[in-house]
Design a protein around this motif. Structure first.
Motif, PDB file in Angstrom:
ATOM      1  N   GLU A   1       0.824  -1.212   0.000  1.00 49.62           N
ATOM      2  CA  GLU A   1       0.000   0.000   0.000  1.00 49.62           C
ATOM      3  C   GLU A   1       0.857   1.260   0.000  1.00 49.62           C
ATOM      4  OE1 GLU A   1      -3.797   2.038   2.294  1.00 49.62           O
ATOM      5  OE2 GLU A   1      -3.324  -0.065   2.697  1.00 49.62           O
TER       6      GLU A   1
ATOM      7  N   GLU B   1      -0.042   4.639  -1.939  1.00 52.95           N
ATOM      8  CA  GLU B   1      -0.095   5.918  -1.230  1.00 52.95           C
ATOM      9  C   GLU B   1       0.858   6.933  -1.858  1.00 52.95           C
ATOM     10  OE1 GLU B   1      -0.371   7.517   3.354  1.00 52.95           O
ATOM     11  OE2 GLU B   1       0.351   5.475   2.956  1.00 52.95           O
TER      12      GLU B   1
ATOM     13  N   TYR C   1      -0.843   8.114  -5.136  1.00 58.48           N
ATOM     14  CA  TYR C   1      -2.233   8.537  -5.022  1.00 58.48           C
ATOM     15  C   TYR C   1      -2.414  10.003  -5.395  1.00 58.48           C
ATOM     16  CZ  TYR C   1      -6.329  10.284  -2.459  1.00 58.48           C
ATOM     17  OH  TYR C   1      -7.486  10.920  -2.091  1.00 58.48           O
TER      18      TYR C   1
ATOM     19  N   HIS D   1      -8.995   7.369   4.074  1.00 53.62           N
ATOM     20  CA  HIS D   1      -7.582   7.666   3.837  1.00 53.62           C
ATOM     21  C   HIS D   1      -7.340   8.241   2.443  1.00 53.62           C
ATOM     22  CE1 HIS D   1      -3.446   7.424   5.101  1.00 53.62           C
ATOM     23  NE2 HIS D   1      -3.098   6.762   4.008  1.00 53.62           N
ATOM     24  N   TYR D   2      -8.194   7.850   1.477  1.00 55.67           N
ATOM     25  CA  TYR D   2      -8.032   8.318   0.100  1.00 55.67           C
ATOM     26  C   TYR D   2      -9.345   8.960  -0.370  1.00 55.67           C
ATOM     27  CZ  TYR D   2      -4.204   4.914   0.461  1.00 55.67           C
ATOM     28  OH  TYR D   2      -3.112   4.206   0.867  1.00 55.67           O
TER      29      TYR D   2
END
Length: 239
Positions: free
Chosen positions: A179, A183, A186, A211-212
């Motif tokens: 991840e 991240e 992103y 988180h996103y």
């Protein structure tokens, strides 16, 4: 804009019978990605492929066909045919890790050749196709650093969305997702992004959404086999 909940294309699992039963009994999915269709040099779909693709068989469902190929000419004729059938989006499979697939340079096998992949993408995006193109990808073949180059390649093309499964081909579906790579990119990649990989529970979906917040979609596959009501539960916040 809320994040879309999408069903991953899983050959032998999320085909037409699953889509129809899931939508009727469990609901919650915004899109169903049709397990990959492999176009050939013969510019026509097989009867078996048409059973999955026919609009009347998918009535009432928001479906996106996925193509598996490393030949731009095959992708182009198939995408045009899908547009003629009424589809508004087609997805390119760059994630399948199966040995029989990657041995032919398809799926995740294409990630080993970023220069050829860029040429392929340039040809399909330059073809003025009457259909949006999205891409589902892994982050590389053997090392997470490979995504630095892949991300640069992807950023050159106006795709509808890039759905990232942050695993390497060599990992198949084992071990933890990377991840950290998702991240990292992103906020750097210019196209809408989707997240796929180890989304198991409603809490997982809630964490990803929080988180996103600019994420376009969450895609789930295997977890829906264990809990077909997962999306409905995630929307309600109830178990």
């Amino acid at each position: 804009m809320s994040i879309l909940y999408c069903v991953a294309p899983m050959e032998g699992l999320t085909g037409l019978p699953f889509r129809r039963v899931h939508a009727r009994l469990f609901a919650g999915a915004d899109k169903y990605f049709i397990p990959f269709v492999t176009p050939t040099i013969e510019p026509r779909f097989t009867e078996r492929q048409l059973r999955e693709l026919r609009p009347e068989n998918n009535a009432g469902l928001n479906v996106v066909p996925q193509l598996l190929t490393q030949r731009s000419a095959d992708f182009i004729w198939a995408a045009k045919a899908l547009a003629d059938m009424g589809f508004g989006e087609v997805n390119l499979n760059l994630g399948c890790p199966a040995g029989t697939v990657v041995a032919r340079g398809k799926g995740a096998g294409f990630l080993r050749k970023p220069v050829e992949l860029e040429h392929f993408l340039d040809e399909i995006f330059s073809a003025d196709l009457p259909i949006d193109i999205s891409v589902k990808t892994r982050i590389g073949w053997a090392d997470e650093s490979e995504f630095d180059l892949l991300a640069d390649v992807y950023s050159h093309f106006p795709m509808k969305a890039l759905i990232i499964h942050p695993r390497l081909r060599k990992e198949f579906y084992k071990g933890s997702v990377h991840e950290n790579i998702f991240e990292k990119y992103y906020s750097q990649l210019p196209m809408p992004l989707g997240y796929n990989g180890d989304v198991i529970t409603g809490d997982d979906i809630a964490r990803i959404e929080k988180h996103y917040p600019a994420l376009s979609m969450v895609m789930v596959g295997r977890a829906l086999m264990a809990d077909p009501a997962l999306f409905r539960k995630a929307r309600s916040g109830k178990p």
